[in-house]
Design a protein around this motif. Structure first.
Motif, PDB file in Angstrom:
ATOM      1  N   VAL A  32       8.966  27.485   6.700  1.00 20.66           N
ATOM      2  CA  VAL A  32       8.181  26.353   6.165  1.00 20.66           C
ATOM      3  C   VAL A  32       8.733  26.002   4.724  1.00 20.66           C
ATOM      4  O   VAL A  32       8.597  24.988   4.501  1.00 20.66           O
ATOM      5  N   LEU A  33       8.736  27.039   3.869  1.00 20.72           N
ATOM      6  CA  LEU A  33       9.161  26.938   2.563  1.00 20.72           C
ATOM      7  C   LEU A  33      10.620  26.011   2.547  1.00 20.72           C
ATOM      8  O   LEU A  33      10.676  25.047   1.621  1.00 20.72           O
ATOM      9  N   MET A  34      11.558  26.331   3.274  1.00 25.51           N
ATOM     10  CA  MET A  34      12.917  26.031   3.279  1.00 25.51           C
ATOM     11  C   MET A  34      12.973  24.552   4.012  1.00 25.51           C
ATOM     12  O   MET A  34      13.758  23.785   3.832  1.00 25.51           O
ATOM     13  N   LYS A  35      12.124  24.247   5.075  1.00 24.12           N
ATOM     14  CA  LYS A  35      12.025  23.122   5.876  1.00 24.12           C
ATOM     15  C   LYS A  35      11.082  21.984   4.901  1.00 24.12           C
ATOM     16  O   LYS A  35      11.644  20.772   5.166  1.00 24.12           O
ATOM     17  N   PHE A  36      10.147  22.342   4.419  1.00 22.79           N
ATOM     18  CA  PHE A  36       9.266  21.339   4.022  1.00 22.79           C
ATOM     19  C   PHE A  36       9.097  21.220   2.359  1.00 22.79           C
ATOM     20  O   PHE A  36       9.150  20.289   1.819  1.00 22.79           O
ATOM     21  N   VAL A  37       9.007  22.735   1.952  1.00 25.48           N
ATOM     22  CA  VAL A  37       8.493  22.730   0.366  1.00 25.48           C
ATOM     23  C   VAL A  37       9.829  22.554  -0.466  1.00 25.48           C
ATOM     24  O   VAL A  37       9.870  21.705  -1.501  1.00 25.48           O
ATOM     25  N   PHE A  38      11.056  23.182  -0.060  1.00 25.27           N
ATOM     26  CA  PHE A  38      12.121  23.286  -1.214  1.00 25.27           C
ATOM     27  C   PHE A  38      12.754  21.873  -1.071  1.00 25.27           C
ATOM     28  O   PHE A  38      13.327  21.310  -1.925  1.00 25.27           O
ATOM     29  N   PRO A  39      12.838  21.112   0.140  1.00 24.05           N
ATOM     30  CA  PRO A  39      13.312  19.900   0.090  1.00 24.05           C
ATOM     31  C   PRO A  39      12.706  19.083  -0.784  1.00 24.05           C
ATOM     32  O   PRO A  39      13.169  17.968  -1.627  1.00 24.05           O
ATOM     33  N   LYS A  40      11.235  19.015  -0.857  1.00 19.32           N
ATOM     34  CA  LYS A  40      10.475  18.286  -1.561  1.00 19.32           C
ATOM     35  C   LYS A  40      10.487  18.715  -3.083  1.00 19.32           C
ATOM     36  O   LYS A  40      10.871  17.538  -3.839  1.00 19.32           O
ATOM     37  N   MET A  41      10.871  19.813  -3.325  1.00 21.88           N
ATOM     38  CA  MET A  41      11.089  20.056  -4.924  1.00 21.88           C
ATOM     39  C   MET A  41      12.339  19.815  -5.170  1.00 21.88           C
ATOM     40  O   MET A  41      12.505  19.339  -6.391  1.00 21.88           O
ATOM     41  N   GLU A  42      13.321  19.794  -4.432  1.00 22.05           N
ATOM     42  CA  GLU A  42      14.702  19.330  -4.815  1.00 22.05           C
ATOM     43  C   GLU A  42      14.718  18.122  -5.028  1.00 22.05           C
ATOM     44  O   GLU A  42      15.433  17.514  -6.083  1.00 22.05           O
ATOM     45  N   GLU A  43      13.880  16.942  -4.000  1.00 20.98           N
ATOM     46  CA  GLU A  43      13.981  15.799  -4.198  1.00 20.98           C
ATOM     47  C   GLU A  43      13.341  15.446  -5.518  1.00 20.98           C
ATOM     48  O   GLU A  43      13.597  14.521  -6.144  1.00 20.98           O
ATOM     49  N   THR A  44      12.278  16.303  -5.831  1.00 20.49           N
ATOM     50  CA  THR A  44      11.576  15.736  -7.042  1.00 20.49           C
ATOM     51  C   THR A  44      12.388  16.308  -8.165  1.00 20.49           C
ATOM     52  O   THR A  44      12.434  15.466  -9.396  1.00 20.49           O
ATOM     53  N   TYR A  45      13.132  17.196  -8.116  1.00 18.16           N
ATOM     54  CA  TYR A  45      13.939  17.664  -9.131  1.00 18.16           C
ATOM     55  C   TYR A  45      14.984  16.663  -9.622  1.00 18.16           C
ATOM     56  O   TYR A  45      15.369  16.300 -10.614  1.00 18.16           O
ATOM     57  N   ARG A  46      15.563  16.223  -8.277  1.00 19.83           N
ATOM     58  CA  ARG A  46      16.746  15.129  -8.395  1.00 19.83           C
ATOM     59  C   ARG A  46      16.111  13.832  -9.016  1.00 19.83           C
ATOM     60  O   ARG A  46      16.825  13.266  -9.963  1.00 19.83           O
ATOM     61  N   LYS A  47      14.872  13.482  -8.489  1.00 17.90           N
ATOM     62  CA  LYS A  47      14.428  12.349  -9.092  1.00 17.90           C
ATOM     63  C   LYS A  47      14.212  12.242 -10.499  1.00 17.90           C
ATOM     64  O   LYS A  47      14.279  11.545 -11.416  1.00 17.90           O
ATOM     65  N   ARG A  48      13.687  13.690 -10.901  1.00 20.37           N
ATOM     66  CA  ARG A  48      13.552  13.923 -12.529  1.00 20.37           C
ATOM     67  C   ARG A  48      14.719  13.737 -13.253  1.00 20.37           C
ATOM     68  O   ARG A  48      14.692  13.282 -14.267  1.00 20.37           O
ATOM     69  N   VAL A  49      15.817  14.578 -12.656  1.00 19.21           N
ATOM     70  CA  VAL A  49      17.088  14.403 -13.240  1.00 19.21           C
ATOM     71  C   VAL A  49      17.874  13.131 -13.384  1.00 19.21           C
ATOM     72  O   VAL A  49      18.114  12.580 -14.477  1.00 19.21           O
ATOM     73  N   ASP A  50      17.295  12.422 -12.201  1.00 19.79           N
ATOM     74  CA  ASP A  50      17.787  10.752 -12.303  1.00 19.79           C
ATOM     75  C   ASP A  50      17.115  10.146 -13.350  1.00 19.79           C
ATOM     76  O   ASP A  50      17.752   9.139 -14.151  1.00 19.79           O
ATOM     77  N   ALA A  51      15.799  10.404 -13.378  1.00 23.59           N
ATOM     78  CA  ALA A  51      15.048   9.292 -14.341  1.00 23.59           C
ATOM     79  C   ALA A  51      15.583   9.915 -15.568  1.00 23.59           C
ATOM     80  O   ALA A  51      15.839   9.056 -16.748  1.00 23.59           O
ATOM     81  N   ILE A  52      15.630  11.191 -16.151  1.00 24.58           N
ATOM     82  CA  ILE A  52      16.217  11.444 -17.576  1.00 24.58           C
ATOM     83  C   ILE A  52      17.415  11.009 -17.767  1.00 24.58           C
ATOM     84  O   ILE A  52      17.769  10.561 -18.854  1.00 24.58           O
ATOM     85  N   GLU A  53      18.569  11.207 -16.687  1.00 24.16           N
ATOM     86  CA  GLU A  53      19.759  10.786 -17.092  1.00 24.16           C
ATOM     87  C   GLU A  53      19.894   9.181 -17.192  1.00 24.16           C
ATOM     88  O   GLU A  53      20.397   8.385 -17.977  1.00 24.16           O
ATOM     89  N   GLY A  54      19.188   8.566 -16.060  1.00 31.40           N
ATOM     90  CA  GLY A  54      18.793   7.142 -16.194  1.00 31.40           C
ATOM     91  C   GLY A  54      18.515   6.537 -17.673  1.00 31.40           C
ATOM     92  O   GLY A  54      18.861   5.656 -18.140  1.00 31.40           O
ATOM     93  N   GLY A  55      17.223   7.264 -18.188  1.00 32.14           N
ATOM     94  CA  GLY A  55      16.769   6.819 -19.526  1.00 32.14           C
ATOM     95  C   GLY A  55      17.799   7.115 -20.459  1.00 32.14           C
ATOM     96  O   GLY A  55      17.700   5.979 -21.384  1.00 32.14           O
ATOM     97  N   ILE A  56      18.478   8.085 -20.597  1.00 31.81           N
ATOM     98  CA  ILE A  56      19.619   8.282 -21.601  1.00 31.81           C
ATOM     99  C   ILE A  56      20.494   7.137 -21.419  1.00 31.81           C
ATOM    100  O   ILE A  56      21.067   6.697 -22.528  1.00 31.81           O
ATOM    101  N   GLU A  57      20.996   7.059 -20.158  1.00 28.05           N
ATOM    102  CA  GLU A  57      21.855   5.913 -20.074  1.00 28.05           C
ATOM    103  C   GLU A  57      21.205   4.409 -20.504  1.00 28.05           C
ATOM    104  O   GLU A  57      21.925   3.754 -21.324  1.00 28.05           O
ATOM    105  N   ARG A  58      20.083   4.143 -20.182  1.00 28.17           N
ATOM    106  CA  ARG A  58      19.534   3.064 -20.615  1.00 28.17           C
ATOM    107  C   ARG A  58      19.627   2.995 -22.107  1.00 28.17           C
ATOM    108  O   ARG A  58      19.409   1.824 -22.794  1.00 28.17           O
ATOM    109  N   ALA A  59      18.823   4.344 -22.598  1.00 26.38           N
ATOM    110  CA  ALA A  59      18.863   4.179 -24.115  1.00 26.38           C
ATOM    111  C   ALA A  59      20.375   4.125 -24.655  1.00 26.38           C
ATOM    112  O   ALA A  59      20.236   3.355 -25.792  1.00 26.38           O
ATOM    113  N   ASN A  60      21.279   4.696 -24.096  1.00 24.86           N
ATOM    114  CA  ASN A  60      22.699   4.346 -24.567  1.00 24.86           C
ATOM    115  C   ASN A  60      23.072   2.873 -24.870  1.00 24.86           C
ATOM    116  O   ASN A  60      23.679   2.359 -25.488  1.00 24.86           O
ATOM    117  N   LYS A  61      22.746   2.117 -23.380  1.00 24.23           N
ATOM    118  CA  LYS A  61      23.262   0.921 -23.370  1.00 24.23           C
ATOM    119  C   LYS A  61      22.245  -0.053 -24.293  1.00 24.23           C
ATOM    120  O   LYS A  61      22.648  -1.034 -24.930  1.00 24.23           O
TER     121      LYS A  61
END
Length: 177
Positions: A32-61
């Motif tokens: 259950v953790l590997m099928k449902f929870v870890f992918p959601k956590m990974e997706e949330t983590y990826r979104k968070r990283v993208d938001a931070i990196e995108g924010g940094i890129e937008r700030a740089n631009k």
């Protein structure tokens, strides 16, 4: 749960059914953790990283755009200052040229007025000299007629006498100078 050892000491021995149920529950939990929870956590983590990196890129631009706008502003300001300086210099040159033109016109006008005054003075002097000669000639003829005792009414004689007298007068004044 506890089994007593042959010597009477209590040793912890889990029941094998509990071990099987624990392993199945652990496997189910891991699934259950590997099928449902870890992918959601990974997706949330990826979104968070993208938001931070995108924010940094937008700030740089945004920083780059701000720097470009600042540089453009500085160039425009420098151009405006240069243009203002050239306009100021041109205005000064125009003022100097206008001043020189006005002075030249004033000099020309004053020279013209002085020349006209000189011409008028010369004409007045000539007129006065002519009138004076005429008056002096008439007085001379009248006086000469009184001194001589005869009338010098003849015009031809009068003109000769007057001219002779004025010539002598001119010679005397020229010699006195």
């Amino acid at each position: 749960m506890y089994m007593a050892a042959a010597d009477g000491s209590a040793i912890l021995f889990p029941i094998w059914q509990e071990i099987v149920v624990g392993v199945i529950a652990f496997a189910l939990l891991c699934f259950v953790l590997m099928k449902f929870v870890f992918p959601k956590m990974e997706e949330t983590y990826r979104k968070r990283v993208d938001a931070i990196e995108g924010g940094i890129e937008r700030a740089n631009k945004a920083q780059e755009e701000a720097n470009q706008l600042l540089e453009q502003y500085r160039r425009q300001l420098a151009e405006a200052r240069t243009e203002a300086s050239s306009i100021r210099d041109e205005a000064r040159a125009d003022a100097v040229a206008a001043k020189e033109e006005i002075l030249a016109e004033a000099r020309t006008e004053s020279e013209r007025i002085i020349a006209a005054g000189r011409d008028q003075l010369a004409a007045s002097r000539q007129q006065l000299l002519t009138e004076l000669r005429s008056d002096v000639g008439e007085l001379a003829v009248t006086l000469a007629g009184r001194i001589v005792g005869e009338s010098l009414a003849d015009e031809a004689r009068r003109a000769g006498t007057v001219e002779r007298f004025l010539s002598e007068l001119d010679q005397d004044t020229a010699g006195a100078r």
